[in-house]
Design a protein around this motif. Structure first.
Motif, PDB file in Angstrom:
ATOM      1  N   ARG A 261       0.834  -1.203   0.000  1.00  0.00           N
ATOM      2  CA  ARG A 261       0.000   0.000   0.000  1.00  0.00           C
ATOM      3  C   ARG A 261       0.873   1.259   0.000  1.00  0.00           C
ATOM      4  N   SER A 262       0.443   2.221  -0.801  1.00  0.00           N
ATOM      5  CA  SER A 262       1.012   3.582  -0.778  1.00  0.00           C
ATOM      6  C   SER A 262       2.512   3.590  -1.048  1.00  0.00           C
ATOM      7  N   LEU A 263       2.930   2.815  -2.034  1.00  0.00           N
ATOM      8  CA  LEU A 263       4.319   2.810  -2.472  1.00  0.00           C
ATOM      9  C   LEU A 263       4.389   3.113  -3.967  1.00  0.00           C
ATOM     10  N   THR A 264       5.499   3.655  -4.402  1.00  0.00           N
ATOM     11  CA  THR A 264       5.815   3.774  -5.824  1.00  0.00           C
ATOM     12  C   THR A 264       6.925   2.786  -6.158  1.00  0.00           C
ATOM     13  N   VAL A 265       6.716   2.014  -7.226  1.00  0.00           N
ATOM     14  CA  VAL A 265       7.750   1.096  -7.713  1.00  0.00           C
ATOM     15  C   VAL A 265       8.159   1.566  -9.111  1.00  0.00           C
ATOM     16  N   ASP A 266       9.384   2.004  -9.239  1.00  0.00           N
ATOM     17  CA  ASP A 266       9.926   2.520 -10.498  1.00  0.00           C
ATOM     18  C   ASP A 266      10.996   1.556 -10.980  1.00  0.00           C
ATOM     19  N   MET A 267      10.727   0.886 -12.122  1.00  0.00           N
ATOM     20  CA  MET A 267      11.667  -0.120 -12.623  1.00  0.00           C
ATOM     21  C   MET A 267      12.790   0.478 -13.478  1.00  0.00           C
ATOM     22  N   ASN A 268      12.753   1.782 -13.715  1.00  0.00           N
ATOM     23  CA  ASN A 268      13.916   2.483 -14.273  1.00  0.00           C
ATOM     24  C   ASN A 268      14.379   1.878 -15.601  1.00  0.00           C
ATOM     25  N   LYS A 269      13.428   1.605 -16.506  1.00  0.00           N
ATOM     26  CA  LYS A 269      13.799   0.878 -17.720  1.00  0.00           C
ATOM     27  C   LYS A 269      14.744   1.653 -18.642  1.00  0.00           C
ATOM     28  N   VAL A 270      14.810   2.939 -18.497  1.00  0.00           N
ATOM     29  CA  VAL A 270      15.738   3.725 -19.317  1.00  0.00           C
ATOM     30  C   VAL A 270      17.184   3.332 -19.017  1.00  0.00           C
ATOM     31  N   ASN A 271      17.452   2.947 -17.774  1.00  0.00           N
ATOM     32  CA  ASN A 271      18.822   2.639 -17.360  1.00  0.00           C
ATOM     33  C   ASN A 271      19.036   1.161 -17.059  1.00  0.00           C
ATOM     34  N   THR A 272      18.157   0.297 -17.611  1.00  0.00           N
ATOM     35  CA  THR A 272      18.322  -1.146 -17.437  1.00  0.00           C
ATOM     36  C   THR A 272      18.155  -1.839 -18.783  1.00  0.00           C
ATOM     37  N   THR A 273      18.715  -3.022 -18.909  1.00  0.00           N
ATOM     38  CA  THR A 273      18.649  -3.774 -20.158  1.00  0.00           C
ATOM     39  C   THR A 273      17.369  -4.596 -20.215  1.00  0.00           C
ATOM     40  N   ASN A 274      16.694  -4.566 -21.341  1.00  0.00           N
ATOM     41  CA  ASN A 274      15.483  -5.361 -21.528  1.00  0.00           C
ATOM     42  C   ASN A 274      15.872  -6.784 -21.918  1.00  0.00           C
ATOM     43  N   LEU A 275      15.571  -7.743 -21.045  1.00  0.00           N
ATOM     44  CA  LEU A 275      15.870  -9.144 -21.340  1.00  0.00           C
ATOM     45  C   LEU A 275      14.860  -9.757 -22.303  1.00  0.00           C
ATOM     46  N   GLY A 276      13.715  -9.105 -22.487  1.00  0.00           N
ATOM     47  CA  GLY A 276      12.705  -9.594 -23.411  1.00  0.00           C
ATOM     48  C   GLY A 276      11.939 -10.804 -22.931  1.00  0.00           C
ATOM     49  N   ASN A 277      11.999 -11.121 -21.653  1.00  0.00           N
ATOM     50  CA  ASN A 277      11.300 -12.285 -21.080  1.00  0.00           C
ATOM     51  C   ASN A 277      10.116 -11.789 -20.280  1.00  0.00           C
ATOM     52  N   ILE A 278       8.926 -12.247 -20.648  1.00  0.00           N
ATOM     53  CA  ILE A 278       7.703 -11.764 -20.008  1.00  0.00           C
ATOM     54  C   ILE A 278       7.639 -12.123 -18.532  1.00  0.00           C
ATOM     55  N   ASN A 279       8.401 -13.136 -18.113  1.00  0.00           N
ATOM     56  CA  ASN A 279       8.386 -13.576 -16.719  1.00  0.00           C
ATOM     57  C   ASN A 279       9.486 -12.943 -15.874  1.00  0.00           C
ATOM     58  N   GLU A 280      10.169 -11.951 -16.389  1.00  0.00           N
ATOM     59  CA  GLU A 280      11.210 -11.261 -15.644  1.00  0.00           C
ATOM     60  C   GLU A 280      10.989  -9.756 -15.745  1.00  0.00           C
ATOM     61  N   GLN A 281      11.596  -9.027 -14.827  1.00  0.00           N
ATOM     62  CA  GLN A 281      11.606  -7.565 -14.848  1.00  0.00           C
ATOM     63  C   GLN A 281      10.235  -6.944 -14.645  1.00  0.00           C
ATOM     64  N   GLU A 282       9.343  -7.661 -13.983  1.00  0.00           N
ATOM     65  CA  GLU A 282       8.064  -7.058 -13.618  1.00  0.00           C
ATOM     66  C   GLU A 282       8.249  -6.189 -12.376  1.00  0.00           C
ATOM     67  N   ALA A 283       7.412  -5.176 -12.243  1.00  0.00           N
ATOM     68  CA  ALA A 283       7.492  -4.363 -11.031  1.00  0.00           C
ATOM     69  C   ALA A 283       7.015  -5.162  -9.823  1.00  0.00           C
ATOM     70  N   ILE A 284       5.838  -5.789  -9.934  1.00  0.00           N
ATOM     71  CA  ILE A 284       5.313  -6.663  -8.883  1.00  0.00           C
ATOM     72  C   ILE A 284       4.893  -7.971  -9.530  1.00  0.00           C
ATOM     73  N   LYS A 285       5.393  -9.080  -9.013  1.00  0.00           N
ATOM     74  CA  LYS A 285       5.024 -10.396  -9.538  1.00  0.00           C
ATOM     75  C   LYS A 285       4.423 -11.232  -8.419  1.00  0.00           C
ATOM     76  N   ILE A 286       3.302 -11.891  -8.733  1.00  0.00           N
ATOM     77  CA  ILE A 286       2.650 -12.809  -7.801  1.00  0.00           C
ATOM     78  C   ILE A 286       2.625 -14.171  -8.470  1.00  0.00           C
ATOM     79  N   LEU A 287       3.288 -15.157  -7.868  1.00  0.00           N
ATOM     80  CA  LEU A 287       3.432 -16.474  -8.476  1.00  0.00           C
ATOM     81  C   LEU A 287       2.792 -17.537  -7.594  1.00  0.00           C
TER      82      LEU A 287
END
Length: 678
Positions: A261-287
């Motif tokens: 609750r009441s948080l900001t999650v910034d994944m900073n994609k401008v300064n990170t490499t895109n791995l192109g995998n839909i199961n990685e690099q999510e801001a919040i993941k529920i598995l």
């Protein structure tokens, strides 16, 4: 132990009345950092950080405040561990601390006061429940590697670093709130706070309590795993992926009963490499792939700049989804996402194999593939969200059943070729309601209901599409219904769309009623390659469309009743290859232009065995040539009781087919009644 000598006590008591303070009154006096937050609540005071930056010494004894020793408060239940020889940070303090604990065995509760200093521990220490540990800023417990420090009582500390070292801190007492700062987090947008945040979460999971993030920017260099029974709460707090971080942000891994609750999650994609995998690099993941995951709440969050999903919810499907459809081996159950702001991700929200998922009062914008996609989900509620300017559909539910999509605004969603709808319900979706949405200026269209399973096989859908506003579609339709059985499309307002206000394709047992479809190319269109059956189109208003009000091709067993088709450019109602249907009570007025040989109602070749009864056809100057026109090849139709007075500039009824039958009561173009066309 820190206890004043008897002679000193006597001298001071003679000068000042002695005050024996309970710990509660002491903490009240010094402004304890005790927090009244309950699970999911914010702190009561915003200025707590500045207030609690003071040390206990400053607040009680007045050091640095100009107070002299005459203002000292005499405390009888505190033990100053530094006065017992601990806290120098060089030698092992475990023996001193264990001696204090042993000496207090069997005595009432006491407060262990830790002034500023490093408390090094090379062997295990266990603080029993009767002890409260009170820390000055700068007081740090530092167990060595392999050493356990167990704290079974309360902790009283401000928002500063109190735990360090490579050993383990074990908290056994339910505390109202934990701070990442206790484990060394800085929140300064420069320090990697990942390990400190993870330590706070791990401790909070055992206590089933809150991890509270004061204002700041907390960098993380790797995945942060959220454990069961944890509530993460922030106040102007940003969790930001550090430059080069390629991991998921917050990961709920087969864990339940969690609130963010009441948080900001910034994944900073401008300064990170895109791995192109839909199961990685999510801001919040529920598995959920080893057990069901239950009771997840994500509220009042901001999520942005993810190479993949803002929120990715993943269950485990069975091995034969084409047969079992929405069944899952493991799934997320009772997930609530509300008041979230998600922007500039690949998917805003991507959920698979979920049951009872709720998304409400959120805003999802500028996502590269889709705003919201639910796949193999059931019992979903998507309400009052804004899905705007996504490069793809605004909201999609696919292979899902039993849910509602209501009161959402889906606007300006389109990719480079404008192929995007505001709302899509597709592939074997059953028992759905699409109600009260506004779909505006989307690429393909407003709402698409396409529940084909496999190989163009239509399925029973049992859906309602009602009270929506669909306007400004750039390529196609306001509402598109394809391969839908048992569906009601009612009370929608579809206007100013590039092609059709409402398009029904290959439907059965469908009711299209009470809709307003104006200013489109065609108001309501049924244009199928496979016959549609048992469709009722009734009580609709289709006016000012550039082509036809209602256009139907290749269908059977229709009821076209009580529609108003006014002022359309070509035809009021256009029928082609229609059989065994009833067309009655419609008002088709002022449609068409004489130069185009148009008619208020047109029946073309292959339109057979229909009953055309009780309709009204009117034209004014320079309108349609005919009220009703029947072309050759339209066989065995019955025309009776229609009012064709001034139905066309040429004829009220004009038939090129000799098999047409005329019953009584047709009113001719000149106002007379006869059983022959005129």
């Amino acid at each position: 132990m820190d206890k004043m000598p008897a002679e000193s006590e006597q001298a001071l008591e003679e000068q000042f009345p002695r005050k024996l303070l309970s710990r509660r009154n002491v903490l009240k006096t010094i402004g304890s950092v005790g927090v009244v937050a309950a699970m999911g609540s914010l702190l009561a005071e915003r200025g707590f950080v500045e207030a609690n930056a003071k040390t206990v010494t400053e607040q009680v004894y007045g050091e640095g405040s100009g107070n002299d020793c005459t203002n000292q408060i005499h405390l009888t239940d505190w033990i100053n561990v530094k006065n017992c020889g601990a806290g120098e940070g060089i030698v092992d303090d475990s023996p001193v601390l264990n001696d204090i604990i042993a000496e207090q065995a069997g005595k009432p509760a006491a407060t262990l006061y830790f002034p500023a200093g490093i408390y090094k521990m090379s062997s295990n220490v266990e603080f029993p429940e009767r002890f409260t540990l009170l820390f000055d800023q700068g007081a740090v417990l530092s167990p060595d590697n392999g050493v356990n420090v167990t704290i079974s009582g309360l902790i009283d500390a401000g928002v500063f670093h109190i735990f360090n070292g490579s050993g383990t801190i074990l908290l056994n007492k339910k505390l109202p709130v934990l701070y990442p700062q206790w484990w060394g987090a800085q929140g300064d947008a420069e320090t990697d706070d990942k390990n400190a945040i993870q330590a706070a979460i791990d401790a909070a999971s055992l206590l089933r309590t809150i991890v509270y993030f004061p204002p700041g920017t907390y960098l993380f260099s790797g995945v942060i795993t959220i454990r069961e029974y944890v509530c993460l709460v922030g106040e102007n707090a940003v969790l930001k992926a550090s430059n080069g971080c390629i991991s998921t942000g917050l990961f709920i891994n087969n864990a339940s009963h969690i609130t963010i609750r009441s948080l900001t999650v910034d994944m900073n994609k401008v300064n990170t490499t895109n791995l192109g995998n839909i199961n990685e690099q999510e801001a919040i993941k529920i598995l959920a792939n080893t057990t069901d995951v239950k009771n997840i709440r994500i509220c009042d969050v901001t999520i942005k700049n993810s190479h993949q999903s803002g929120i990715h919810i993943v269950g485990k499907g069975d091995t034969n989804p084409e047969v079992h459809l929405v069944q899952s081996i493991y799934k997320t159950i009772d997930t609530v996402i509300e008041r979230a702001a998600i922007e500039s991700c690949k998917f805003g929200i991507l959920a698979t194999h979920s049951q009872r998922i709720t998304l409400q009062d959120s805003r999802i914008t500028q996502c590269a593939v889709s705003g919201v996609l639910l796949l193999y989900c059931s019992e979903y509620t998507i309400a009052r969200n804004v899905c705007n300017a996504n490069i793809g559909h605004g909201i999609t539910v696919d292979v899902a059943h039993t849910g509602s999509i209501s009161e959402n605004l889906c606007s300006d969603n389109e990719d480079g070729t404008e192929l995007a709808y505001g709302i899509v319900v597709s592939r074997y979706c059953k028992y759905f309601t699409v109600d009260g949405n506004v779909c505006r200026n989307n690429g393909n269209g407003g709402i698409s209901i396409d529940v084909t399973l496999l190989g163009d096989i239509a399925v029973e859908s049992f859906g309602t599409v009602t009270s929506n506003v669909c306007t400004g579609s750039k390529m196609y339709h306001g509402i598109y219904i394809n391969h839908a059985h048992d569906i009601v499309v009612s009370s929608n307002n579809c206007y100013d769309n590039k092609q059709y206000g409402i398009m029904v394709d290959s439907g059965k047992n469908a009711l299209v009623t009470g809709n307003v479809c104006n200013y489109n190319a065609t108001g309501i269109n049924m244009n199928t390659t496979a016959e549609a059956e048992r469709v009722a189109i009734s009580n609709n208003t289709c006016s000012k469309n550039s082509n036809s009000g209602i256009r139907i091709y290749q269908a059977a067993e229709l009821q076209i009743h009580n529609n108003q088709c006014l002022g359309n450019g070509q035809y009021g109602i256009y029928l082609s290859t229609i059989s065994d249907s009833s067309i009655s009570g419609n008002s088709c007025m002022n449609n068409g232009f004489s130069v185009g040989s148009y008619a208020n109602m047109m029946m073309t070749s292959g339109t057979n065995r229909n009953n055309i009864q009780g309709n009204t056809f009117r034209s004014e100057t320079n309108q349609a040539l005919y009220g009703l026109r029947i072309s050759s090849g339209s066989t065995n139709n019955l025309i009776t009781g229609n009012d064709c007075f001034q139905g066309g500039t040429s004829k009220g009824i004009f038939s090129e087919e000799i098999s047409t039958s005329y019953g009584s009561g047709n009113r001719n173009n000149d106002g007379t009644f006869s059983t022959l066309p005129n």
